[in-house]
Design a protein around this motif. Structure first.
Motif, PDB file in Angstrom:
ATOM      1  N   LEU A  11       0.806  -1.221   0.000  1.00 57.48           N
ATOM      2  CA  LEU A  11       0.000   0.000   0.000  1.00 57.48           C
ATOM      3  C   LEU A  11       0.839   1.271   0.000  1.00 57.48           C
ATOM      4  O   LEU A  11       0.309   2.363   0.199  1.00 57.48           O
ATOM      5  N   VAL A  12       2.129   1.144  -0.237  1.00 58.94           N
ATOM      6  CA  VAL A  12       3.028   2.299  -0.296  1.00 58.94           C
ATOM      7  C   VAL A  12       3.783   2.248  -1.622  1.00 58.94           C
ATOM      8  O   VAL A  12       4.358   1.218  -1.985  1.00 58.94           O
ATOM      9  N   LEU A  13       3.758   3.350  -2.337  1.00 63.36           N
ATOM     10  CA  LEU A  13       4.425   3.439  -3.637  1.00 63.36           C
ATOM     11  C   LEU A  13       5.387   4.627  -3.631  1.00 63.36           C
ATOM     12  O   LEU A  13       4.987   5.754  -3.341  1.00 63.36           O
ATOM     13  N   GLN A  14       6.657   4.364  -3.940  1.00 59.88           N
ATOM     14  CA  GLN A  14       7.651   5.416  -4.164  1.00 59.88           C
ATOM     15  C   GLN A  14       7.993   5.428  -5.654  1.00 59.88           C
ATOM     16  O   GLN A  14       8.601   4.490  -6.166  1.00 59.88           O
ATOM     17  N   TYR A  15       7.622   6.501  -6.311  1.00 60.44           N
ATOM     18  CA  TYR A  15       7.776   6.575  -7.765  1.00 60.44           C
ATOM     19  C   TYR A  15       8.798   7.672  -8.095  1.00 60.44           C
ATOM     20  O   TYR A  15       8.568   8.852  -7.829  1.00 60.44           O
ATOM     21  N   TYR A  16       9.950   7.215  -8.627  1.00 61.15           N
ATOM     22  CA  TYR A  16      10.987   8.145  -9.074  1.00 61.15           C
ATOM     23  C   TYR A  16      10.874   8.261 -10.598  1.00 61.15           C
ATOM     24  O   TYR A  16      11.060   7.273 -11.327  1.00 61.15           O
ATOM     25  N   VAL A  17      10.585   9.431 -11.063  1.00 66.33           N
ATOM     26  CA  VAL A  17      10.299   9.616 -12.490  1.00 66.33           C
ATOM     27  C   VAL A  17      11.510   9.265 -13.337  1.00 66.33           C
ATOM     28  O   VAL A  17      11.394   8.542 -14.353  1.00 66.33           O
ATOM     29  N   LEU A  18      12.687   9.730 -12.954  1.00 63.58           N
ATOM     30  CA  LEU A  18      13.881   9.466 -13.760  1.00 63.58           C
ATOM     31  C   LEU A  18      14.287   7.999 -13.727  1.00 63.58           C
ATOM     32  O   LEU A  18      15.045   7.546 -14.595  1.00 63.58           O
ATOM     33  N   HIS A  19      13.793   7.266 -12.777  1.00 64.30           N
ATOM     34  CA  HIS A  19      14.100   5.842 -12.702  1.00 64.30           C
ATOM     35  C   HIS A  19      13.025   4.987 -13.378  1.00 64.30           C
ATOM     36  O   HIS A  19      13.344   4.058 -14.143  1.00 64.30           O
ATOM     37  N   HIS A  20      11.739   5.283 -13.121  1.00 65.80           N
ATOM     38  CA  HIS A  20      10.659   4.468 -13.650  1.00 65.80           C
ATOM     39  C   HIS A  20      10.271   4.826 -15.077  1.00 65.80           C
ATOM     40  O   HIS A  20       9.802   3.951 -15.830  1.00 65.80           O
ATOM     41  N   CYS A  21      10.448   6.046 -15.472  1.00 65.09           N
ATOM     42  CA  CYS A  21      10.055   6.445 -16.828  1.00 65.09           C
ATOM     43  C   CYS A  21      11.013   7.537 -17.330  1.00 65.09           C
ATOM     44  O   CYS A  21      10.637   8.722 -17.421  1.00 65.09           O
ATOM     45  N   PRO A  22      12.249   7.173 -17.658  1.00 60.97           N
ATOM     46  CA  PRO A  22      13.219   8.198 -18.082  1.00 60.97           C
ATOM     47  C   PRO A  22      12.980   8.721 -19.496  1.00 60.97           C
ATOM     48  O   PRO A  22      13.320   9.872 -19.797  1.00 60.97           O
ATOM     49  N   VAL A  29      -5.424   0.883  -4.313  1.00 61.90           N
ATOM     50  CA  VAL A  29      -6.607   1.427  -3.633  1.00 61.90           C
ATOM     51  C   VAL A  29      -7.667   0.336  -3.436  1.00 61.90           C
ATOM     52  O   VAL A  29      -8.408   0.352  -2.440  1.00 61.90           O
ATOM     53  N   ALA A  30      -7.749  -0.610  -4.376  1.00 57.30           N
ATOM     54  CA  ALA A  30      -8.709  -1.699  -4.200  1.00 57.30           C
ATOM     55  C   ALA A  30      -8.316  -2.583  -3.015  1.00 57.30           C
ATOM     56  O   ALA A  30      -9.180  -2.986  -2.211  1.00 57.30           O
ATOM     57  N   ARG A  31      -7.045  -2.863  -2.872  1.00 58.53           N
ATOM     58  CA  ARG A  31      -6.596  -3.676  -1.741  1.00 58.53           C
ATOM     59  C   ARG A  31      -6.753  -2.911  -0.422  1.00 58.53           C
ATOM     60  O   ARG A  31      -7.122  -3.489   0.605  1.00 58.53           O
ATOM     61  N   ALA A  32      -6.478  -1.608  -0.470  1.00 58.47           N
ATOM     62  CA  ALA A  32      -6.645  -0.797   0.739  1.00 58.47           C
ATOM     63  C   ALA A  32      -8.114  -0.744   1.179  1.00 58.47           C
ATOM     64  O   ALA A  32      -8.415  -0.726   2.378  1.00 58.47           O
ATOM     65  N   GLU A  33      -9.033  -0.763   0.197  1.00 53.28           N
ATOM     66  CA  GLU A  33     -10.455  -0.768   0.533  1.00 53.28           C
ATOM     67  C   GLU A  33     -10.842  -2.068   1.236  1.00 53.28           C
ATOM     68  O   GLU A  33     -11.649  -2.053   2.186  1.00 53.28           O
ATOM     69  N   PRO A  56      -3.815   4.096   1.520  1.00 52.50           N
ATOM     70  CA  PRO A  56      -2.491   3.939   0.913  1.00 52.50           C
ATOM     71  C   PRO A  56      -1.773   5.283   0.762  1.00 52.50           C
ATOM     72  O   PRO A  56      -2.389   6.356   0.822  1.00 52.50           O
ATOM     73  N   LEU A  57      -0.465   5.203   0.539  1.00 55.97           N
ATOM     74  CA  LEU A  57       0.379   6.388   0.361  1.00 55.97           C
ATOM     75  C   LEU A  57       1.149   6.256  -0.950  1.00 55.97           C
ATOM     76  O   LEU A  57       1.817   5.240  -1.188  1.00 55.97           O
ATOM     77  N   PHE A  58       1.050   7.303  -1.797  1.00 55.25           N
ATOM     78  CA  PHE A  58       1.769   7.332  -3.077  1.00 55.25           C
ATOM     79  C   PHE A  58       2.680   8.550  -3.080  1.00 55.25           C
ATOM     80  O   PHE A  58       2.208   9.693  -2.971  1.00 55.25           O
ATOM     81  N   ILE A  59       3.986   8.293  -3.198  1.00 54.70           N
ATOM     82  CA  ILE A  59       4.999   9.358  -3.169  1.00 54.70           C
ATOM     83  C   ILE A  59       5.630   9.459  -4.555  1.00 54.70           C
ATOM     84  O   ILE A  59       6.125   8.457  -5.095  1.00 54.70           O
ATOM     85  N   PHE A  60       5.620  10.663  -5.098  1.00 58.51           N
ATOM     86  CA  PHE A  60       6.194  10.915  -6.435  1.00 58.51           C
ATOM     87  C   PHE A  60       7.331  11.922  -6.272  1.00 58.51           C
ATOM     88  O   PHE A  60       7.106  13.122  -6.084  1.00 58.51           O
ATOM     89  N   ASP A  61       8.543  11.401  -6.326  1.00 54.21           N
ATOM     90  CA  ASP A  61       9.734  12.249  -6.187  1.00 54.21           C
ATOM     91  C   ASP A  61      10.180  12.738  -7.566  1.00 54.21           C
ATOM     92  O   ASP A  61       9.889  12.110  -8.586  1.00 54.21           O
ATOM     93  N   GLU A  62      10.863  13.891  -7.539  1.00 55.50           N
ATOM     94  CA  GLU A  62      11.333  14.528  -8.780  1.00 55.50           C
ATOM     95  C   GLU A  62      10.155  14.813  -9.721  1.00 55.50           C
ATOM     96  O   GLU A  62      10.192  14.537 -10.923  1.00 55.50           O
ATOM     97  N   ALA A  63       9.099  15.347  -9.143  1.00 59.33           N
ATOM     98  CA  ALA A  63       7.884  15.606  -9.921  1.00 59.33           C
ATOM     99  C   ALA A  63       8.096  16.636 -11.012  1.00 59.33           C
ATOM    100  O   ALA A  63       7.304  16.709 -11.965  1.00 59.33           O
ATOM    101  N   TYR A  80     -11.123   5.339  -4.429  1.00 54.19           N
ATOM    102  CA  TYR A  80     -10.192   6.327  -4.964  1.00 54.19           C
ATOM    103  C   TYR A  80     -10.178   7.607  -4.123  1.00 54.19           C
ATOM    104  O   TYR A  80      -9.278   8.436  -4.287  1.00 54.19           O
ATOM    105  N   LEU A  81     -11.164   7.762  -3.254  1.00 48.92           N
ATOM    106  CA  LEU A  81     -11.212   8.943  -2.401  1.00 48.92           C
ATOM    107  C   LEU A  81     -10.391   8.784  -1.132  1.00 48.92           C
ATOM    108  O   LEU A  81     -10.104   9.768  -0.452  1.00 48.92           O
ATOM    109  N   ASN A  82     -10.015   7.546  -0.799  1.00 45.91           N
ATOM    110  CA  ASN A  82      -9.251   7.275   0.418  1.00 45.91           C
ATOM    111  C   ASN A  82      -7.804   6.964   0.048  1.00 45.91           C
ATOM    112  O   ASN A  82      -7.388   5.807  -0.009  1.00 45.91           O
ATOM    113  N   ALA A  83      -7.037   8.008  -0.208  1.00 51.85           N
ATOM    114  CA  ALA A  83      -5.639   7.842  -0.597  1.00 51.85           C
ATOM    115  C   ALA A  83      -4.895   9.146  -0.333  1.00 51.85           C
ATOM    116  O   ALA A  83      -5.492  10.230  -0.291  1.00 51.85           O
ATOM    117  N   VAL A  84      -3.579   9.023  -0.142  1.00 50.34           N
ATOM    118  CA  VAL A  84      -2.710  10.183   0.095  1.00 50.34           C
ATOM    119  C   VAL A  84      -1.692  10.234  -1.040  1.00 50.34           C
ATOM    120  O   VAL A  84      -0.962   9.262  -1.279  1.00 50.34           O
TER     121      VAL A  84
END
Length: 438
Positions: free
Chosen positions: A239-250, A270-274, A280-287, A310-314
Motif C-alpha cells: 500500500l506504499v508506492l515510491q515513484y521516481y520519475v527518472l528511474h521508472h520512466c526516463p 486502492v482496491a486492496r486498501a479498501e 495507501p500512500l503514493f509518493i512521487f519524487d522529482e515531480a 479512490y477517495l481514500n488515498a494520500v
C-alpha cells in the motif's frame, strides 16, 4: 350561710306542704261524710280534682316563697337579724365594657372570612364529568431512543478516530521527522497537521494531495523516504508506492505506457486498501521531470468519481518547482525577520506569502496542482548543515569532533549573509559525499 338558707327553705316547704295536705284531707273527709250515698264515679272524679288543686297550691306556694326570697336579698324590707340568702353569681358579658380589659388583651384575633367558592355551572343535562386523561405520546419515547442512538454513534465515531490515529502511529512519525529532518520544523508541523486531519477518519469526499516544493538539498527526498518507511511498517509494503520519475520512466517516448502502468498500480493499491480498510500512500519524487501524460493520468485518479476507494488515498509530490521564488523571498526578507521568531512562525509567514505565488506558477504548468495543498520548504542555514554533518558522521561511525564538523561545513557554498544568517546554496546535498571522503 348558703347551706343554712337552703335548709330553711326546705323546712318551710315541708311545713307548707303538710298544712296544705291537712286541709285537703279535711276537705276530703267532709266530702266523704256528706256524700256517702253518692255514686262511685263521683268519688274517682273528686280524687282527680283534689290532685289538681293540690298541685296548683303547691306551685303557688313555691312561687310565693321565691318572690319573698328575692325581696329579702335586696335588704329593703327584710327583718333585722334575719339570715341573708345568697345565690351563686352567674357570669355574663352584659356589664363588661372595653375599659375593663387591659390594653394587651383587648385585641382579639379576627377570624378570616371564608371566601365562598364559586359554584361551577355545568351544562344542563351534561352532569359533572371528570377531566379526560392525558395520553402520553409515543413520539416522546421514540425521541429518547433516537437521542440514545445518536449518542452511541458519536461515541463510536470518537473511538474510531482514536483507533485510526493509533493505527498509523502518527506520534512515532512525528518523533522521527523531528529527529531526522533539519531546518524544516515548520514544514514538518504543517505536513503532520494535514495527515492527522485526514487519517483520523476513513470516510472522505476527496483524496489528500500534498505538494512539497523547495530548492535542492533542503531535505525533500529524505522526508519522502522517512514517510515511506513509516507507512510501510503500519499499512504494509503493497500500500506504499515510491515513484521516481527518472528511474521508472526516463524516456519521453514511453510516457504513455508509463502512465497506463501507473494507473494500474494505483488502482490495484486502492482496491486492496479498501478491502483492508486502510489508506495507501503514493509518493512521487522529482515531480518536476514528470511527463504530461503521467500528470494527466494522476489528475484523472485524483478527481476520479468512479468509486469510493479512490477517495481514500494520500498523494505526495516532491519537486523543486518554484524554488527561485522561495530563494528570492528568503534572501530579500531575512533582514526584516526578527531572530526571536520561531521556526514555525517563520514557516507560517513563508506559507502565507509564497503560497499564492507558487500556486499561480504551478497552475500554469498543469491543472493537477490546483488539487494540491502546497507546502514550501525554506533554505537551510549553516547551523542546519552542521547538524547534517553530525548526524551523518555518527551514522558512519566517526567521532563527532566539533572542530572537524565546522571545517566540513565551511567547505559548503553559501549565499551572502543576510540579517546575520548564512543560507547554503546546495543545502545538505553534498554532506554524504564529504563524509565518505574522511
Amino acid at each position: 350561710m348558703s347551706e343554712m338558707s337552703d335548709q330553711d327553705s326546705s323546712a318551710s316547704d315541708r311545713l307548707s306542704g303538710s298544712h296544705t295536705d291537712g286541709e285537703m284531707e279535711g276537705e276530703g273527709e267532709r266530702d266523704e261524710k256528706g256524700g256517702e250515698g253518692a255514686a262511685p264515679s263521683f268519688s274517682s272524679f273528686s280524687s282527680s280534682l283534689r290532685a289538681v288543686i293540690r298541685i296548683k297550691q303547691k306551685y303557688q306556694a313555691m312561687k310565693k316563697r321565691r318572690l319573698e326570697l328575692s325581696v329579702g336579698l335586696g335588704g329593703a324590707g327584710g327583718p333585722t337579724g334575719a339570715p341573708v340568702r345568697t345565690s351563686p353569681k352567674i357570669f355574663t358579658f352584659d356589664g363588661l365594657t372595653p375599659s375593663t380589659f387591659p390594653s394587651s388583651s383587648c385585641s382579639f384575633p379576627q377570624r378570616k372570612k371564608k371566601r365562598k367558592k364559586r359554584r361551577v355551572m355545568f351544562p344542563t343535562g351534561g352532569g359533572r364529568r371528570a377531566p379526560p386523561k392525558q395520553e402520553h405520546s409515543r413520539a416522546k419515547y421514540c425521541l429518547y431512543l433516537l437521542c440514545a442512538i445518536v449518542f452511541l454513534q458519536v461515541y463510536n465515531a470518537i473511538e474510531n478516530l482514536d483507533d485510526h490515529v493509533l493505527r498509523y502511529d502518527l506520534e512515532g512519525l512525528e518523533k522521527t521527522l523531528r529527529r531526522e529532518v533539519f531546518g524544516q520544523q515548520g514544514a514538518v508541523e504543517g505536513l503532520l497537521a494535514h495527515l492527522k486531519d485526514y487519517l483520523s477518519t476513513y470516510v472522505h469526499n476527496k483524496p489528500l494531495v500534498l505538494s512539497l516544493h523547495g530548492p535542492s538539498g533542503v531535505g525533500k527526498s529524505h522526508l519522502g523516504r522517512l514517510l515511506a518507511g513509516h507507512f510501510r511498517s503500519v499499512v504494509g509494503e503493497a500500500l506504499v508506492l515510491q515513484y521516481y520519475v527518472l528511474h521508472h520512466c526516463p524516456l519521453e517516448g514511453e510516457a504513455w505506457q508509463c502512465a497506463r502502468a501507473l494507473s494500474v498500480i494505483v488502482s490495484q493499491a486502492v482496491a486492496r486498501a479498501e478491502e483492508e480498510e486502510k489508506i495507501p500512500l503514493f509518493i512521487f519524487d522529482e515531480a518536476e521531470h514528470m511527463h504530461r501524460e503521467i500528470l494527466d493520468a494522476l489528475r484523472d485518479l485524483v478527481v476520479s468519481k468512479r468509486s469510493n476507494e479512490y477517495l481514500n488515498a494520500v498523494y505526495l509530490f516532491l519537486s523543486n518547482l518554484g524554488h527561485a521564488h522561495i530563494t528570492k523571498h528568503l534572501l530579500h526578507n531575512s533582514s526584516s525577520i526578527s531572530m526571536a521568531i520561531t521556526a514555525s512562525g517563520r514557516h507560517s509567514n513563508l506559507v502565507k506569502e509564497l503560497t499564492p505565488i507558487l500556486r499561480n506558477t504551478l497552475e500554469k504548468l498543469h491543472p493537477l496542482w490546483t488539487e494540491a495543498d502546497i507546502l514550501p520548504l525554506g533554505l537551510l542555514e549553516k547551523g542546519h548543515v552542521m547538524e547534517c554533518f553530525l548526524d551523518e558522521m555518527t551514522r558512519e561511525g566517526f567521532y563527532p569532533d566539533h572542530t572537524n564538523i565546522e571545517r566540513l561545513a565551511g567547505e559548503i557554498e553559501y549565499y551572502p549573509a543576510v540579517g546575520g544568517r548564512e543560507y547554503a546554496r546546495t543545502g545538505c546535498k553534498k554532506v554524504v559525499a564529504k563524509v565518505n571522503l574522511l
